[in-house]
Design an enzyme around this catalytic site. Sequence first.
Site, PDB file in Angstrom:
ATOM      1  N   ASP A 148      23.400  -8.858  27.695  1.00 21.21           N
ATOM      2  CA  ASP A 148      22.138  -8.191  28.000  1.00 21.21           C
ATOM      3  C   ASP A 148      22.010  -7.745  29.451  1.00 21.21           C
ATOM      4  O   ASP A 148      20.918  -7.356  29.889  1.00 21.21           O
ATOM      5  CB  ASP A 148      20.962  -9.088  27.619  1.00 21.21           C
ATOM      6  CG  ASP A 148      20.686  -9.044  26.123  1.00 21.21           C
ATOM      7  OD1 ASP A 148      20.815  -7.951  25.539  1.00 21.21           O
ATOM      8  OD2 ASP A 148      20.362 -10.089  25.539  1.00 21.21           O
TER       9      ASP A 148
ATOM     10  N   ASP B   2      21.585  -5.334  18.707  1.00 18.67           N
ATOM     11  CA  ASP B   2      20.912  -5.064  19.980  1.00 18.67           C
ATOM     12  C   ASP B   2      21.877  -4.523  21.039  1.00 18.67           C
ATOM     13  O   ASP B   2      21.470  -3.780  21.943  1.00 18.67           O
ATOM     14  CB  ASP B   2      20.278  -6.340  20.548  1.00 18.67           C
ATOM     15  CG  ASP B   2      19.575  -7.210  19.523  1.00 18.67           C
ATOM     16  OD1 ASP B   2      20.073  -7.314  18.382  1.00 18.67           O
ATOM     17  OD2 ASP B   2      18.557  -7.822  19.869  1.00 18.67           O
TER      18      ASP B   2
END
Length: 403
Positions: free
Chosen positions: A123, A182
């Site tokens: 991330d 994601d």
Amino acid sequence: MLAFGLVTLALSVGGVSSAATGFVSPPAELFSPLVGQKVLKTAQSLTNPPQYPQYTDRDEGNWIWFVPDQWTAGFFPATLYAMHERTKLCGTQTVSGSHWLELGRAWSTGEIPSETHTGVGHDVGFLSYPFMDELKVNPKNETAIQAVNAFANHLAGRFSPIVGCTRSWDSADPTDFQVIIDNMMNLEVLFASEALTGNHTLRDIAISHADKTMVNHIRADGGSFHVVDYNSTTGAVIRQRTSQGYADNSTWSRGEAWGIYGFANMYKHTRKVDYLQTARKMAKYWITNTPSDGIIPWDFNAPLVPPRPADSSAAMIAANGLLLLADQELSILNVTGAAYYTAEVIKMLDANTKLAWRPAWQSLLANGTVNNPQHNNLTGIVYGDYFFITAGNELVSRGLARC
């Protein structure tokens, strides 16, 4: 601008027959004075050491704060850059554009230690958002250049040529190579760093990851798996499952939204038609499975009884993804397709804003679902607010809304 004008014309013609098209105007709340007022009030609460808003409580809508080394830390600084962009589109409202820029830079500073020591794994792409925004303002900002390159190198270091993907979550079992949908959003930082350094290996990694995700995360009907577990030594798929959705064979809405945006973005960068077709397929699934009231559920296949919570953040992410897809349709002169996706965005924004707008809360929106299996729902979410603001900016820039 001519292409956007054609989309506006197509929408206005479609709007003559609202019964057939369901055409509505963008919600006025997108440009409410409360947007700037609330964001500014949160921005004025920067602490030392810094903490970042991630989601609110369910009752009063007060932000809950976290240390910088969280996957969501980049969204509030990026929100401040989005407000800076809004002053260019709409003129000065709450404070000047230069003031928003100063706040964005101040809030980004707390992320700098994560360039070298972070636990967020893949991330880092989300952490890079405000630094990529800074480079749009000042392409020579060395702090931003260093951050983007550091985060890109970190993500590239998680790539396995055997699996063909970047690892998302770490596992106690090193042979369990977990990849989540994601991660399509984190690939942008690889392209940003490639542009800065000329390191084309970063592009190759992004393409490889997207190709594998296209094959193993996306179902024939356009729905998606949240997680794919690969064997790190052979590259074989072990399991396709969920973590935050209703079931392994269901479609978690936020994951689907990440996918629409991610594949539209991959087409933007590569012009590979497979990515455009995948974005279209996922968009078709999204639109077809949206309930008649327009409210986006946390999982499209979750039972209706008991009532399933909505996810306003998924709606806002998808709105931006569909607008990006509309851009790609315009790039190949598919004005009808661009107008279709844009009309769906406006309807979705209208329905979900009516549900989630909360003037009394610190967040802009409520009815976000952070993680329903952990009963974290009915909250404001920092990335929901971020994508709400950027959706408004995108509509103004297209001549489809007024400030």
